[in-house]
Every structure is written in structure tokens, then in C-alpha cells.
Design a protein around this motif. Structure first.
Motif, PDB file in Angstrom:
ATOM      1  N   PHE A  45      75.719 162.843  96.352  1.00  0.00           N
ATOM      2  CA  PHE A  45      76.204 161.510  96.035  1.00  0.00           C
ATOM      3  C   PHE A  45      75.051 160.620  95.598  1.00  0.00           C
ATOM      4  CE2 PHE A  45      74.943 161.554 100.437  1.00  0.00           C
ATOM      5  CZ  PHE A  45      74.334 160.327 100.651  1.00  0.00           C
ATOM      6  N   GLU A  46      75.384 159.555  94.898  1.00  0.00           N
ATOM      7  CA  GLU A  46      74.388 158.575  94.494  1.00  0.00           C
ATOM      8  C   GLU A  46      74.230 157.568  95.616  1.00  0.00           C
ATOM      9  OE1 GLU A  46      73.183 155.779  90.670  1.00  0.00           O
ATOM     10  OE2 GLU A  46      75.250 156.484  90.896  1.00  0.00           O
ATOM     11  N   MET A  47      73.006 157.388  96.065  1.00  0.00           N
ATOM     12  CA  MET A  47      72.759 156.500  97.194  1.00  0.00           C
ATOM     13  C   MET A  47      72.794 155.032  96.773  1.00  0.00           C
ATOM     14  SD  MET A  47      69.734 158.453  99.337  1.00  0.00           S
ATOM     15  CE  MET A  47      68.670 158.692  97.904  1.00  0.00           C
ATOM     16  N   SER A  48      73.287 154.205  97.670  1.00  0.00           N
ATOM     17  CA  SER A  48      73.211 152.757  97.484  1.00  0.00           C
ATOM     18  C   SER A  48      71.778 152.324  97.792  1.00  0.00           C
ATOM     19  CB  SER A  48      74.186 152.064  98.431  1.00  0.00           C
ATOM     20  OG  SER A  48      73.759 152.240  99.788  1.00  0.00           O
ATOM     21  N   PRO A  49      71.376 151.117  97.424  1.00  0.00           N
ATOM     22  CA  PRO A  49      70.031 150.655  97.772  1.00  0.00           C
ATOM     23  C   PRO A  49      69.737 150.754  99.266  1.00  0.00           C
ATOM     24  CG  PRO A  49      70.977 149.212  96.115  1.00  0.00           C
ATOM     25  CD  PRO A  49      72.063 150.154  96.535  1.00  0.00           C
ATOM     26  N   ALA A  50      70.736 150.419 100.093  1.00  0.00           N
ATOM     27  CA  ALA A  50      70.538 150.484 101.548  1.00  0.00           C
ATOM     28  C   ALA A  50      70.352 151.927 102.004  1.00  0.00           C
ATOM     29  CB  ALA A  50      71.729 149.846 102.269  1.00  0.00           C
ATOM     30  N   GLN A  51      71.135 152.851 101.446  1.00  0.00           N
ATOM     31  CA  GLN A  51      71.003 154.254 101.812  1.00  0.00           C
ATOM     32  C   GLN A  51      69.659 154.816 101.361  1.00  0.00           C
ATOM     33  OE1 GLN A  51      74.571 155.586  99.822  1.00  0.00           O
ATOM     34  NE2 GLN A  51      75.629 155.959 101.768  1.00  0.00           N
ATOM     35  N   ALA A  52      69.226 154.421 100.176  1.00  0.00           N
ATOM     36  CA  ALA A  52      67.934 154.898  99.663  1.00  0.00           C
ATOM     37  C   ALA A  52      66.788 154.444 100.552  1.00  0.00           C
ATOM     38  CB  ALA A  52      67.735 154.413  98.232  1.00  0.00           C
ATOM     39  N   ARG A  53      66.884 153.219 101.067  1.00  0.00           N
ATOM     40  CA  ARG A  53      65.834 152.706 101.962  1.00  0.00           C
ATOM     41  C   ARG A  53      65.842 153.435 103.300  1.00  0.00           C
ATOM     42  NH1 ARG A  53      67.595 147.734  99.744  1.00  0.00           N
ATOM     43  NH2 ARG A  53      68.929 147.371 101.571  1.00  0.00           N
ATOM     44  N   ALA A  54      67.024 153.839 103.747  1.00  0.00           N
ATOM     45  CA  ALA A  54      67.149 154.495 105.053  1.00  0.00           C
ATOM     46  C   ALA A  54      66.807 155.972 105.006  1.00  0.00           C
ATOM     47  CB  ALA A  54      68.574 154.322 105.584  1.00  0.00           C
ATOM     48  N   CYS A  55      66.738 156.546 103.809  1.00  0.00           N
ATOM     49  CA  CYS A  55      66.502 157.984 103.653  1.00  0.00           C
ATOM     50  C   CYS A  55      65.002 158.279 103.586  1.00  0.00           C
ATOM     51  CB  CYS A  55      67.205 158.483 102.387  1.00  0.00           C
ATOM     52  SG  CYS A  55      67.014 160.253 102.097  1.00  0.00           S
ATOM     53  N   GLN A  56      64.508 159.039 104.549  1.00  0.00           N
ATOM     54  CA  GLN A  56      63.083 159.384 104.577  1.00  0.00           C
ATOM     55  C   GLN A  56      62.748 160.586 103.700  1.00  0.00           C
ATOM     56  OE1 GLN A  56      61.565 159.763 108.569  1.00  0.00           O
ATOM     57  NE2 GLN A  56      62.538 157.865 109.277  1.00  0.00           N
ATOM     58  N   ALA A  57      63.761 161.364 103.309  1.00  0.00           N
ATOM     59  CA  ALA A  57      63.517 162.510 102.435  1.00  0.00           C
ATOM     60  C   ALA A  57      63.012 162.019 101.087  1.00  0.00           C
ATOM     61  CB  ALA A  57      64.798 163.317 102.268  1.00  0.00           C
ATOM     62  N   ARG A  58      61.989 162.686 100.542  1.00  0.00           N
ATOM     63  CA  ARG A  58      61.390 162.292  99.270  1.00  0.00           C
ATOM     64  C   ARG A  58      61.845 163.211  98.141  1.00  0.00           C
ATOM     65  NH1 ARG A  58      57.076 162.847 102.626  1.00  0.00           N
ATOM     66  NH2 ARG A  58      56.181 164.489 101.320  1.00  0.00           N
ATOM     67  N   GLY A  59      61.889 162.651  96.950  1.00  0.00           N
ATOM     68  CA  GLY A  59      62.377 163.407  95.816  1.00  0.00           C
ATOM     69  C   GLY A  59      61.525 164.604  95.450  1.00  0.00           C
ATOM     70  N   ASP A  60      60.235 164.492  95.596  1.00  0.00           N
ATOM     71  CA  ASP A  60      59.374 165.604  95.189  1.00  0.00           C
ATOM     72  C   ASP A  60      59.198 166.639  96.291  1.00  0.00           C
ATOM     73  OD1 ASP A  60      57.806 164.197  96.963  1.00  0.00           O
ATOM     74  OD2 ASP A  60      56.016 164.164  95.687  1.00  0.00           O
ATOM     75  N   THR A  61      59.926 166.467  97.412  1.00  0.00           N
ATOM     76  CA  THR A  61      59.737 167.350  98.561  1.00  0.00           C
ATOM     77  C   THR A  61      61.080 167.783  99.151  1.00  0.00           C
ATOM     78  OG1 THR A  61      57.738 166.082  99.077  1.00  0.00           O
ATOM     79  CG2 THR A  61      58.497 167.639 100.748  1.00  0.00           C
ATOM     80  N   PRO A  62      61.732 168.806  98.595  1.00  0.00           N
ATOM     81  CA  PRO A  62      62.962 169.319  99.218  1.00  0.00           C
ATOM     82  C   PRO A  62      62.678 169.813 100.637  1.00  0.00           C
ATOM     83  CG  PRO A  62      62.682 170.204  97.008  1.00  0.00           C
ATOM     84  CD  PRO A  62      61.397 169.516  97.358  1.00  0.00           C
ATOM     85  N   GLU A  63      63.676 169.714 101.494  1.00  0.00           N
ATOM     86  CA  GLU A  63      63.540 170.155 102.878  1.00  0.00           C
ATOM     87  C   GLU A  63      64.457 171.350 103.135  1.00  0.00           C
ATOM     88  OE1 GLU A  63      63.820 167.045 105.747  1.00  0.00           O
ATOM     89  OE2 GLU A  63      62.700 165.592 104.526  1.00  0.00           O
ATOM     90  N   LEU A  64      63.912 172.394 103.748  1.00  0.00           N
ATOM     91  CA  LEU A  64      64.663 173.582 104.122  1.00  0.00           C
ATOM     92  C   LEU A  64      64.574 173.761 105.628  1.00  0.00           C
ATOM     93  CD1 LEU A  64      63.260 175.986 101.366  1.00  0.00           C
ATOM     94  CD2 LEU A  64      65.369 174.632 101.260  1.00  0.00           C
ATOM     95  N   TRP A  65      65.723 173.855 106.278  1.00  0.00           N
ATOM     96  CA  TRP A  65      65.773 173.975 107.733  1.00  0.00           C
ATOM     97  C   TRP A  65      66.565 175.226 108.107  1.00  0.00           C
ATOM     98  CZ3 TRP A  65      63.239 170.505 110.882  1.00  0.00           C
ATOM     99  CH2 TRP A  65      62.793 169.319 110.272  1.00  0.00           C
ATOM    100  N   PHE A  66      65.889 176.203 108.734  1.00  0.00           N
ATOM    101  CA  PHE A  66      66.528 177.465 109.086  1.00  0.00           C
ATOM    102  C   PHE A  66      67.249 177.351 110.432  1.00  0.00           C
ATOM    103  CE2 PHE A  66      63.583 178.697 105.871  1.00  0.00           C
ATOM    104  CZ  PHE A  66      64.192 179.771 105.229  1.00  0.00           C
ATOM    105  N   CYS A  67      68.431 177.985 110.492  1.00  0.00           N
ATOM    106  CA  CYS A  67      69.187 178.023 111.743  1.00  0.00           C
ATOM    107  C   CYS A  67      68.410 178.832 112.785  1.00  0.00           C
ATOM    108  CB  CYS A  67      70.555 178.669 111.520  1.00  0.00           C
ATOM    109  SG  CYS A  67      71.632 177.769 110.375  1.00  0.00           S
ATOM    110  N   ARG A  68      68.608 178.484 114.039  1.00  0.00           N
ATOM    111  CA  ARG A  68      67.866 179.151 115.113  1.00  0.00           C
ATOM    112  C   ARG A  68      68.151 180.649 115.155  1.00  0.00           C
ATOM    113  NH1 ARG A  68      63.675 176.526 117.301  1.00  0.00           N
ATOM    114  NH2 ARG A  68      63.927 177.821 119.166  1.00  0.00           N
ATOM    115  N   ASP A  69      69.384 181.065 114.802  1.00  0.00           N
ATOM    116  CA  ASP A  69      69.706 182.491 114.830  1.00  0.00           C
ATOM    117  C   ASP A  69      69.355 183.180 113.513  1.00  0.00           C
ATOM    118  OD1 ASP A  69      71.633 181.540 113.103  1.00  0.00           O
ATOM    119  OD2 ASP A  69      73.348 182.110 114.344  1.00  0.00           O
ATOM    120  N   LEU A  70      68.783 182.424 112.570  1.00  0.00           N
ATOM    121  CA  LEU A  70      68.324 182.940 111.280  1.00  0.00           C
ATOM    122  C   LEU A  70      69.437 183.586 110.460  1.00  0.00           C
ATOM    123  CD1 LEU A  70      64.867 184.426 112.295  1.00  0.00           C
ATOM    124  CD2 LEU A  70      65.331 182.254 111.167  1.00  0.00           C
ATOM    125  N   LYS A  71      70.666 183.096 110.656  1.00  0.00           N
ATOM    126  CA  LYS A  71      71.782 183.580 109.842  1.00  0.00           C
ATOM    127  C   LYS A  71      72.110 182.621 108.703  1.00  0.00           C
ATOM    128  CE  LYS A  71      74.056 186.444 113.309  1.00  0.00           C
ATOM    129  NZ  LYS A  71      75.338 186.762 113.995  1.00  0.00           N
TER     130      LYS A  71
END
Length: 374
Positions: free
Chosen positions: A172-198
Motif C-alpha cells: 500500500f501507499e503510505m500516508s505521511p503519518a505512516q511514512a513517519r512511523a515506519c522505521q524500515a528504510r527503502g534501500d534496506t529490505p528486511e528478511l525475518w526467518f521463522c523460528r522453525d525455519l519453515k
């Protein structure tokens, strides 16, 4: 009845790449898709320089009026523990929106297009394929994704016996308020693996758009894992507290564990319809593009469209992506040694998360670009 040499079912990256690669061959080509374009296609959506090179895309041209997010860092972690951030020092990938990317590729195709048209029937007639009792061709190519109707013609087709990875995501396209609240950066995708690695989840900011999702081999627990991940990311400030809309689901096969045949008499499968998503990451765009280019080479040179003539395509896929694993191999993408008790420590390692997870599994830096361009 309208006659063609090749009918391609599916106008995504695989189908549009094949159609364009056949231009100038003298093959009369029809490309069909059940949706009109631009279409709504939710996808984490990043493409490596190898894909840009294979497609001959001018980045400046593509960026004109479209989202093109340069990526040079990745943030990787295991759920429940701190993430590791690695800077690659240069642009190693680009974030795109699939609604824009797929439309861009299709607009470059000069072949006959029939969009917003579902495949209602496929039958054999005098050695040719007849689709919807309207279009006829000796060669039918399935490029319609996991549930492609052409895939149903080969083997058992899409079914319950396949080891399917299921995913849910939202963009979705973020509103200005959502963009300010989002700490994720555009040049840095985040990958989070499940604890059971499935499976793993991701947060990917592309300009002012945010994509969040999670994919797992265990479909029954997908919703629970997604809900827990989203809540943890909200609490940590990684994503805005208010997410609009619902998460959309889709499915795909991992290459090493797919069992679909690739060819038969007058039939070929490319992209996700063939189950070509990378085994370690689930990425399907590069395999889709490269399988289409390999298919085009075989179609151009084949004396006929018998299974024996088209088998050169299957051999080319094996050379490019390796042989599929046997039934005894595990269903999910991670090697057994990663599933061991070392996993937690490995996911805290800068070397492992950079050299193995990012560069090998997700960027495929060890695989050179396909030595041909559209």
C-alpha cells in the motif's frame, strides 16, 4: 478460428518475455491473460541487475513515472532476536511494483494480445491446440502462474500432492503519518526467518509504498505466524501501527521440489507454471525471465513441436538451474545443516547473513547473467 504458431497463456514476466523474444522469428504469437493490464499484483518485487540485463531495460526510462527503489543493504534476522544489517557498498538490486513492472514488459510486446480473457477450454484438433474454440496453434505455452490451466494438461497438474509454499502479503501507499512511523528504510529490505525455519517474512519499502508479507510451507499455520510477525513489527516500530486492507494470498512451487513436467507434445511450461521459483528464496522473477528466453531459443530452432524436439528446453533448464531434488529431499528451501541448533547463531553472523543468505540465496551473485538479451 484464428490461427497462430504459438499461443502463450499468461502475460506476466514469463509470458511477455517469451512473446518479445519471438519477435522477428516469423512465429505468429498470441498472448492471453485473464486480467486486464495494468493489473493488481502484490509481490515483494525486487529484481537484480542480472534481470535488468537479460531484459535490456533502460533504468532511466523505466524510472520515468514508475517506482524504482535502489537496494544496497539488507537487514536479516530470526524472529524473536535482533537483526543483522549488512551494507554491500553499492546497488545490488532494485525494488519495483509488479503492477508497473508487468505492464511495462507487456507494453513492449508487439504480438497479438487478448487480455481480460479467461481460458475456458483447451482441446486437441488435428494435431493443434484449440483454446476457447476461437484460437488454434500447434504450440501452447503455459505462463499463467501456479494454477495455470496449461499445467493441468501435463502429469497430474496443479494438485494436492505438490509441496506448495503459501504466502500472504499486502502492499500500500503510505500516508505521511505512516511514512513517519515506519522505521524500515527503502534501500534496506528486511528478511525475518521463522523460528522453525519453515518460512520467512519480509518488510520492503519501495519509495512511498510498503510491502509486508510472510511465506511458509505450512499453510495451516500461515495466518498465525503472519499475525504474530505483524504485531511484533508494530510493537518494534518497524512498520506503521495501522495497516490498510487485507493480506492477499498466493502460492508457488520451489524448483528443487516441483515435479511438473516441462514439455510434452506441443506444450511447454515456463516461469511459475513450471515450478521454477528459486529453492532458497522463493523468488520467481529471474527464473521466469530466463526460462522464457531459453524457451524462445528452442522454439526458434525446433523442427517441430514434438516432445522430443522440445526436450532441449528441459535440458537447458537443468543446465541453468540444476537437477530437481528427489522425493527424499526436504520440502522447504533451507539446507538441513541450517535447520540445526546452529541456526540462531548463524542468523546473528554478519558473514553468514551477507555471504550465504543475501548474496547466495537471494541475490544469486554466483550465477552470471544469462548470456543472451531480449
Amino acid at each position: 478460428m484464428d490461427y497462430f504458431d504459438v499461443i502463450i497463456v499468461g502475460a506476466g514476466p514469463a509470458g511477455s518475455t517469451l512473446a518479445r523474444a519471438l519477435e522477428g522469428s516469423g512465429k505468429r504469437t498470441l498472448i492471453l491473460d485473464k486480467q486486464s493490464f495494468p493489473r493488481d499484483k502484490t509481490c515483494a518485487g525486487w529484481v537484480t541487475p542480472a534481470v535488468i540485463d537479460s531484459l535490456g531495460i533502460d533504468l532511466a526510462d523505466y524510472a520515468d513515472g514508475r517506482t524504482l527503489q535502489p537496494i544496497q543493504r539488507f537487514r536479516i534476522g530470526m524472529m524473536g532476536q535482533s537483526a543483522v544489517e549488512n551494507d554491500h557498498g553499492r546497488v545490488v538490486s532494485y525494488g519495483i511494483r509488479r503492477c508497473e513492472f508487468d505492464h511495462y514488459l507487456l507494453e513492449r510486446v508487439t504480438a497479438t494480445k487478448q487480455l481480460a480473457t479467461s481460458v475456458k477450454s483447451i482441446r486437441r484438433q488435428a494435431g493443434n491446440w484449440v483454446v476457447n474454440d476461437r484460437w488454434e496453434a500447434p504450440l501452447l505455452v503455459g505462463a499463467g502462474g501456479h494454477f495455470c490451466p496449461v499445467a493441468k494438461l501435463l502429469g497430474e497438474g496443479p494438485g494436492r500432492h505438490e509441496t506448495v509454499v503459501a504466502a500472504k502479503e499486502v502492499e500500500f501507499e503510505m500516508s505521511p503519518a505512516q511514512a513517519r512511523a515506519c522505521q524500515a528504510r527503502g534501500d534496506t529490505p528486511e528478511l525475518w526467518f521463522c523460528r522453525d525455519l519453515k518460512g520467512y517474512a519480509w518488510i520492503f519499502r519501495k519509495g512511498n509504498y510498503l510491502n509486508i508479507g510472510l511465506g511458509r510451507e505450512d499453510n495451516r499455520k500461515l495466518g498465525d505466524h503472519l499475525e504474530a510477525f505483524v504485531e511484533a513489527m508494530k510493537q518494534g516500530g518497524r512498520i506503521p501501527p495501522d495497516l490498510p486492507g487485507r493480506f492477499k494470498g498466493h502460492a508457488y512451487l520451489l524448483y528443487a521440489h516441483a515435479e511438473r513436467p516441462l514439455v510434452d507434445d506441443g506444450v511447454m511450461l515456463i516461469g511459475d507454471s513450471a515450478g521454477l521459483a528459486y529453492t532458497q528464496s522463493g523468488e520467481g522473477i529471474r527464473p521466469a525471465v530466463e526460462s522464457a528466453l531459453l524457451a524462445a531459443e528452442v522454439i526458434r530452432s525446433a523442427g517441430d513441436y514434438s516432445a522430443s524436439s522440445l526436450q532441449a528446453y528441459g535440458e537447458a533448464i537443468a543446465r541453468r538451474f540444476g537437477n530437481r531434488a528427489g522425493e527424499s529431499e526436504p520440502g522447504w528451501q533451507l539446507p538441513g545443516w541450517v535447520r540445526s541448533g546452529l541456526a540462531s547463531a548463524l542468523m546473528r553472523s554478519h558473514w553468514f547473513t551477507r555471504k550465504v543468505v543475501t548474496e547466495k540465496w537471494f541475490l544469486h551473485r554466483d550465477v552470471p547473467p544469462l548470456a543472451q538479451a531480449v
